[in-house]
Design an enzyme around this catalytic site. Structure first.
Site, PDB file in Angstrom:
ATOM      1  N   GLU A   1       0.858  -1.342   0.036  1.00  0.00           N
ATOM      2  CA  GLU A   1      -0.018   0.010  -0.185  1.00  0.00           C
ATOM      3  C   GLU A   1       1.034   1.368   0.001  1.00  0.00           C
ATOM      4  O   GLU A   1       0.430   2.019  -0.854  1.00  0.00           O
ATOM      5  CB  GLU A   1      -1.026  -0.077   0.970  1.00  0.00           C
ATOM      6  CG  GLU A   1      -1.886   1.293   1.184  1.00  0.00           C
ATOM      7  CD  GLU A   1      -3.267   1.084   1.728  1.00  0.00           C
ATOM      8  OE1 GLU A   1      -3.806   2.175   1.699  1.00  0.00           O
ATOM      9  OE2 GLU A   1      -3.713   0.116   2.098  1.00  0.00           O
TER      10      GLU A   1
ATOM     11  N   GLY B   1      -6.909   5.014  -1.002  1.00  0.00           N
ATOM     12  CA  GLY B   1      -7.099   3.589  -1.260  1.00  0.00           C
ATOM     13  C   GLY B   1      -8.825   3.352  -1.225  1.00  0.00           C
ATOM     14  O   GLY B   1      -9.393   3.715  -0.337  1.00  0.00           O
TER      15      GLY B   1
ATOM     16  N   HIS C   1      -0.016 -14.083  -1.048  1.00  0.00           N
ATOM     17  CA  HIS C   1       1.475 -14.357  -0.128  1.00  0.00           C
ATOM     18  C   HIS C   1       1.602 -15.856  -0.657  1.00  0.00           C
ATOM     19  O   HIS C   1       1.219 -16.834  -0.374  1.00  0.00           O
ATOM     20  CB  HIS C   1       1.167 -14.446   1.406  1.00  0.00           C
ATOM     21  CG  HIS C   1       0.548 -13.091   1.881  1.00  0.00           C
ATOM     22  ND1 HIS C   1       1.171 -11.877   1.901  1.00  0.00           N
ATOM     23  CD2 HIS C   1      -0.769 -12.847   2.493  1.00  0.00           C
ATOM     24  CE1 HIS C   1       0.336 -11.051   2.235  1.00  0.00           C
ATOM     25  NE2 HIS C   1      -0.988 -11.563   2.648  1.00  0.00           N
ATOM     26  N   VAL C   2       2.832 -15.682  -1.403  1.00  0.00           N
ATOM     27  CA  VAL C   2       3.178 -17.100  -1.986  1.00  0.00           C
ATOM     28  C   VAL C   2       4.481 -17.659  -1.480  1.00  0.00           C
ATOM     29  O   VAL C   2       4.841 -18.941  -2.053  1.00  0.00           O
ATOM     30  CB  VAL C   2       3.278 -16.807  -3.724  1.00  0.00           C
ATOM     31  CG1 VAL C   2       2.067 -16.372  -4.057  1.00  0.00           C
ATOM     32  CG2 VAL C   2       4.492 -15.706  -3.905  1.00  0.00           C
TER      33      VAL C   2
ATOM     34  N   HIS D   1      -3.431   0.846 -14.359  1.00  0.00           N
ATOM     35  CA  HIS D   1      -4.509   1.765 -15.249  1.00  0.00           C
ATOM     36  C   HIS D   1      -4.365   3.158 -14.512  1.00  0.00           C
ATOM     37  O   HIS D   1      -4.296   3.262 -13.105  1.00  0.00           O
ATOM     38  CB  HIS D   1      -5.981   1.252 -14.725  1.00  0.00           C
ATOM     39  CG  HIS D   1      -6.929   2.141 -15.000  1.00  0.00           C
ATOM     40  ND1 HIS D   1      -7.391   2.530 -16.278  1.00  0.00           N
ATOM     41  CD2 HIS D   1      -7.765   2.683 -14.224  1.00  0.00           C
ATOM     42  CE1 HIS D   1      -8.442   3.422 -16.222  1.00  0.00           C
ATOM     43  NE2 HIS D   1      -8.493   3.640 -14.895  1.00  0.00           N
ATOM     44  N   LEU D   2      -4.188   4.319 -15.443  1.00  0.00           N
ATOM     45  CA  LEU D   2      -4.291   5.723 -14.754  1.00  0.00           C
ATOM     46  C   LEU D   2      -5.403   6.418 -15.426  1.00  0.00           C
ATOM     47  O   LEU D   2      -5.396   6.750 -16.477  1.00  0.00           O
ATOM     48  CB  LEU D   2      -3.057   6.508 -15.192  1.00  0.00           C
ATOM     49  CG  LEU D   2      -1.767   6.173 -14.167  1.00  0.00           C
ATOM     50  CD1 LEU D   2      -0.768   7.175 -14.999  1.00  0.00           C
ATOM     51  CD2 LEU D   2      -1.884   6.580 -12.891  1.00  0.00           C
ATOM     52  N   GLY D   3      -6.589   6.376 -14.676  1.00  0.00           N
ATOM     53  CA  GLY D   3      -7.656   6.871 -15.018  1.00  0.00           C
ATOM     54  C   GLY D   3      -7.992   8.351 -14.331  1.00  0.00           C
ATOM     55  O   GLY D   3      -7.235   8.789 -13.550  1.00  0.00           O
TER      56      GLY D   3
END
Length: 146
Positions: free
Chosen positions: A64, A84, A91-92, A108-110
């Site tokens: 974040e 936000g 978590h892998v 994406h930038l909207g």
């Protein structure tokens, strides 16, 4: 071509973390490119869960931090800010020590929303967590600076 509307001086960006959770966890912005922002977090007692592994919540804090900071850098803060809306994380792989590095990349930038993917890797470059954050772009007057 750079997507940033604000200066991307790392000392300036790191200064925003003073007296915040980011400072407490040792999160540092370490690199910036034309369309990505990178930062690190030490994996130590501050970020461990009871089994000695990196706490998933700490990974989300790093994600974040990177995604929301990157979003803000694409905006003119006199006119608009990013807040936000949603974040998710998979978590892998567990990490017990060292440093994790996260890289936020724009998907994406909207005009009213942004979507960022944050890839968090361990010291060995192996994927630890993959996260996606959706940001709302709102008028600056709605949020008062601290």
């Amino acid at each position: 071509m750079s997507i940033w509307k604000q200066p991307t001086d790392l000392a300036r960006i790191n200064g925003w973390s003073k007296a915040t959770m980011m400072e407490t966890l040792g999160i540092r912005f370490t690199a910036v490119g034309d369309d990505w922002l990178q930062g690190t977090m030490p994996v130590d007692h501050r970020a461990h869960q009871p089994y000695g592994l990196l706490h998933g919540g700490a990974s989300v804090v790093l994600a974040e931090t990177l995604g929301s900071t990157a979003a803000m850098l694409t905006l003119d803060p006199e006119k608009e800010v990013a807040v936000g809306l949603d974040i998710n994380a998979n978590h892998v792989r567990g990490v017990r020590e060292g440093t994790v590095t996260g890289t936020a990349r724009m998907l994406h930038l909207g005009r009213t929303t942004q979507v960022w993917e944050i890839r968090i890797e361990g010291d060995n470059g192996v994927l630890v967590c993959i996260s996606r954050i959706t940001m709302a772009v709102i008028p600056a007057r709605v949020v008062a600076p601290r």
